[in-house]
Design a protein around this motif. Sequence first.
Motif, PDB file in Angstrom:
ATOM      1  N   LEU A  42       0.851  -1.339  -0.019  1.00 60.95           N
ATOM      2  CA  LEU A  42      -0.017   0.097  -0.080  1.00 60.95           C
ATOM      3  C   LEU A  42       0.922   1.320   0.101  1.00 60.95           C
ATOM      4  CD1 LEU A  42      -2.965  -1.094   2.483  1.00 60.95           C
ATOM      5  CD2 LEU A  42      -3.112  -0.537  -0.093  1.00 60.95           C
ATOM      6  N   THR A  46       0.939   3.735  -2.973  1.00 60.55           N
ATOM      7  CA  THR A  46       0.360   5.267  -2.779  1.00 60.55           C
ATOM      8  C   THR A  46       1.805   6.346  -3.296  1.00 60.55           C
ATOM      9  OG1 THR A  46      -0.739   4.461  -0.977  1.00 60.55           O
ATOM     10  CG2 THR A  46      -0.157   6.950  -0.990  1.00 60.55           C
ATOM     11  N   VAL A  51      -2.506   4.377  -6.011  1.00 58.02           N
ATOM     12  CA  VAL A  51      -3.559   4.261  -4.723  1.00 58.02           C
ATOM     13  C   VAL A  51      -3.462   5.602  -3.878  1.00 58.02           C
ATOM     14  CG1 VAL A  51      -3.804   3.202  -2.519  1.00 58.02           C
ATOM     15  CG2 VAL A  51      -3.242   2.027  -4.530  1.00 58.02           C
ATOM     16  N   THR A  52      -4.484   6.175  -3.271  1.00 57.69           N
ATOM     17  CA  THR A  52      -4.795   7.290  -2.750  1.00 57.69           C
ATOM     18  C   THR A  52      -5.161   6.717  -1.259  1.00 57.69           C
ATOM     19  OG1 THR A  52      -7.180   7.386  -2.942  1.00 57.69           O
ATOM     20  CG2 THR A  52      -5.927   8.675  -4.356  1.00 57.69           C
ATOM     21  N   ARG A  53      -4.728   7.578  -0.204  1.00 53.41           N
ATOM     22  CA  ARG A  53      -5.024   7.103   1.212  1.00 53.41           C
ATOM     23  C   ARG A  53      -5.723   8.252   1.790  1.00 53.41           C
ATOM     24  NH1 ARG A  53      -2.403   7.851   6.053  1.00 53.41           N
ATOM     25  NH2 ARG A  53      -2.220   6.053   7.485  1.00 53.41           N
ATOM     26  N   TYR A  65      -8.287   3.382   1.767  1.00 53.07           N
ATOM     27  CA  TYR A  65      -7.404   3.193   0.392  1.00 53.07           C
ATOM     28  C   TYR A  65      -8.466   3.146  -0.700  1.00 53.07           C
ATOM     29  CZ  TYR A  65      -3.613   2.396   3.816  1.00 53.07           C
ATOM     30  OH  TYR A  65      -2.958   2.566   4.722  1.00 53.07           O
TER      31      TYR A  65
END
Length: 105
Positions: A42, A46, A51-53, A65
């Motif tokens: 992750l 990111t 990927v966004t968090r 996520y």
Amino acid sequence: MSLLGGAWTTSVVWQLSGGPRRFGELLHDIPGISPKVLTTRLRELTAKGAVTREVLPTSPPSVEYALSSLGLELVPVIDSIVRVGTRLREMTLASHRHDKPSSRR
């Protein structure tokens, strides 16, 4: 390919293709992955922008996520790889069936 190169990376992307997920949900839905590896994947995804968090304002705070627009572009690529792999497996199984000698005489 370096984006998808790590072990479990495609599984993480695939699970996120269904929508935003929390860490525990991903851990539950990807059998065999350890919390340490999931955290690493992750963080890598990111950092690479796939990927966004998002920290949610709950008590206690939780994190979701999701795939970014770049991450969403990976989904058809993974789907294509899965389809080709499935066809190759089917072809291999079919050729093994034809290679076996018949027990009839």
